[in-house]
Motif scaffolding. Structure first.
Motif, PDB file in Angstrom:
ATOM      1  N   VAL A   1       0.838  -1.205   0.000  1.00 33.86           N
ATOM      2  CA  VAL A   1       0.000   0.000   0.000  1.00 33.86           C
ATOM      3  C   VAL A   1       0.871   1.252   0.000  1.00 33.86           C
ATOM      4  O   VAL A   1       0.646   2.196  -0.773  1.00 33.86           O
ATOM      5  CB  VAL A   1      -0.953  -0.001   1.210  1.00 33.86           C
ATOM      6  N   CYS A   2       1.884   1.276   0.872  1.00 31.19           N
ATOM      7  CA  CYS A   2       2.756   2.450   0.964  1.00 31.19           C
ATOM      8  C   CYS A   2       3.504   2.685  -0.338  1.00 31.19           C
ATOM      9  O   CYS A   2       3.746   3.835  -0.735  1.00 31.19           O
ATOM     10  CB  CYS A   2       3.738   2.287   2.120  1.00 31.19           C
ATOM     11  N   SER A   3       3.890   1.607  -1.009  1.00 33.81           N
ATOM     12  CA  SER A   3       4.580   1.750  -2.286  1.00 33.81           C
ATOM     13  C   SER A   3       3.671   2.379  -3.333  1.00 33.81           C
ATOM     14  O   SER A   3       4.078   3.299  -4.056  1.00 33.81           O
ATOM     15  CB  SER A   3       5.071   0.373  -2.759  1.00 33.81           C
ATOM     16  N   ARG A   4       2.421   1.896  -3.413  1.00 37.14           N
ATOM     17  CA  ARG A   4       1.493   2.437  -4.416  1.00 37.14           C
ATOM     18  C   ARG A   4       1.150   3.889  -4.115  1.00 37.14           C
ATOM     19  O   ARG A   4       0.936   4.697  -5.042  1.00 37.14           O
ATOM     20  CB  ARG A   4       0.209   1.595  -4.435  1.00 37.14           C
ATOM     21  N   LEU A   5       1.118   4.263  -2.844  1.00 37.26           N
ATOM     22  CA  LEU A   5       0.773   5.637  -2.460  1.00 37.26           C
ATOM     23  C   LEU A   5       1.988   6.554  -2.419  1.00 37.26           C
ATOM     24  O   LEU A   5       1.860   7.731  -2.080  1.00 37.26           O
ATOM     25  CB  LEU A   5       0.088   5.637  -1.086  1.00 37.26           C
TER      26      LEU A   5
END
Length: 483
Positions: free
Chosen positions: A319-323
């Motif tokens: 999630v953090c990577s995509r955001l």
């Protein structure tokens, strides 16, 4: 059910309340205020600010409209009773000790009366007054009154804002030029509402209630797995140009109940999104990971090993990577820089909060992201996961202004949802039933349990709606030298 409206007597009391909370200062008080050194602030704006009353701005009318639009019937009744009582001698005697209607009191007596309501040991009095006071302040400070305030200094800037050193949001043309130069082209969504002109039943593999931080991730994953996905949100879809970045307008249009939800004792305001993209559209860019001690508690005390065996951490990483969550290269604004330096000087432990921005060094519009990001820099659900869902080989579909009444279920198995939706004409509401074997309820920590309770979902342990935890946030305001 009749629409909410105040009586003439209640309006007179509300007007007096607005003029007490936002009062006109005397000439002596104005002169004293002007002696405060305020850099880069035109004293004419300060004068206009000091002389402006709430009623000069149309605040009473704005407050009544908000009461009618956003508050539930029980709160409307409480406020109506309070305004009625404050319009009578007997009511005021009981409430405040003054044997006169509130509107007939002197300014000094009005201040004493409202102070008594604010600090009352009787929760209903305190609750009703604090709701009104907060709404009066929001409508006064949160809207651009430059064109309508008869006491405004000129028409180029709001004196209410300028006296506080607040410039307000940038014009759309300036922002569009910046976003174009930065290559941040907007992805525009198509809403299923345009196909609805009668009561309708639809069938999907997955129906997701809520388009925010949770629902958007599930939508992308399910659509990419080949499922036919429908995402529903009770709030409206705002394109970047539909947003104004004016705080009062954003609260009115993009926040649940216009930002007026509070705890039962009014001690904490509870802000949550009510627009397409959910809370991700209006939250700060601060992106904190779940703390280790919390994950350990969930794993050991509640029998959920995935929070300790790395499964949840891997999901957070994805999630953090995509955001694009990062702390590297974050540029702080003036206020945060002062706070950072002060903490360091005092020896306090301090660090930079991770941010979900495409470019953390690009500061334009950062102070307005709680009103929607017109710059396309914050990596909201509409900029990331919902876009992934829309571009999947089996594209997800979306509907805004669609309020789910209940989850349909039988024998402990979800079967779909029942809702009402604004149709193609933008006005008429129709019944909508969505049949789906997979139902995802992800409409926030306030509305999700409310929906589950309305739906009479089996709850053998009686835990639905019982475990809400709030993270208090407080603001600090100061005037200080720049150096």
């Amino acid at each position: 059910m009749a629409a909410f409206a105040l009586s003439d007597g209640q309006r007179e009391t509300l007007r007096a309340l607005c003029d007490t909370v936002i009062s006109r200062l005397s000439e002596e008080e104005v002169a004293e205020t002007l002696r405060i050194p305020l850099a880069d602030v035109d004293p004419e704006h300060v004068k206009a600010f000091c002389k402006t009353r709430g009623s000069d701005l149309g605040v009473p009318e704005a407050v009544e409209a908000a009461l009618a639009t956003h508050l539930p019937a029980d709160i409307q009744r409480e406020l109506s009773i309070l305004l009625t009582a404050m319009g009578t001698r007997l009511g005021m005697l009981v409430l405040t000790g003054f044997a006169s209607s509130f509107a007939a009191l002197t300014p000094e007596q009005r201040e004493q009366a409202v102070t008594g309501l604010r600090t009352s040991a009787i929760s209903t009095k305190r609750k009703a007054f604090m709701s009104l006071k907060s709404l009066i302040a929001l409508k006064t400070m949160g809207l651009d009154w430059s064109k309508t305030n008869p006491l405004n200094h000129g028409k180029e800037a709001s004196s209410i804002w300028a006296a506080l050193g607040y410039e307000g949001p940038a014009p759309h043309a300036e922002i569009e030029a910046l976003t174009k130069a930065a290559g941040r082209e907007e992805f525009v969504y198509t809403m299923l509402n345009s196909t609805i002109s009668k009561d309708t039943t639809l069938t999907f593999d997955v129906v997701i209630v809520g388009s925010g931080c949770g629902g958007s991730v599930v939508a992308a994953q399910m659509a990419q797995a080949g499922k036919r996905v429908l995402v529903l949100d009770k709030g409206p879809y705002f394109k970047r140009r539909d947003m104004s970045s004016v705080e009062g307008e954003a609260f009115d249009k993009m926040y649940d109940r216009g930002g007026l939800i509070t705890s039962e004792d009014t001690g904490i305001s509870i802000l949550s999104g009510s627009c397409f993209g959910g809370g991700s559209t209006i939250n700060w860019a601060c992106s904190l990971r779940t703390q280790d001690h919390v994950k350990k508690e969930w794993a050991t005390e509640y029998g959920m090993p995935m929070f300790a065996d790395g499964t949840f951490d891997a999901a957070l990483d994805a999630v953090c990577s995509r955001l694009h969550v990062t702390i590297d290269g974050v540029v702080h604004n003036g206020s945060n820089s002062v706070l950072l330096k002060g903490c360091e000087k005092l020896g306090y432990e301090v660090d930079t909060a991770p941010q979900n921005l495409a470019d953390v060094s690009w500061w334009q519009g950062g102070g307005f992201v709680s009103c929607g990001d017109r710059y396309g820099n914050k990596q909201t659900a509409t900029e990331t996961w919902l876009k992934d869902a829309a571009l999947a080989q089996t594209p997800a579909q979306f509907a805004d202004r669609c309020e789910v009444e209940s989850v349909l279920h039988k024998g402990g198995v979800a079967q779909g949802v029942k809702a009402h939706i604004v149709g193609a004409d933008g006005v008429t509401k129709y019944s909508l039933v969505v049949n789906a074997p997979i139902v995802v309820v992800s409409c926030g920590s306030i509305q999700s349990p409310a929906l589950l309770l309305r739906s009479k979902i089996p709850d053998p342990h009686k835990q639905i709606g019982k475990n809400l935890r709030l993270h208090p946030v407080t603001g600090a305001t100061a005037v200080m030298p720049k150096d």
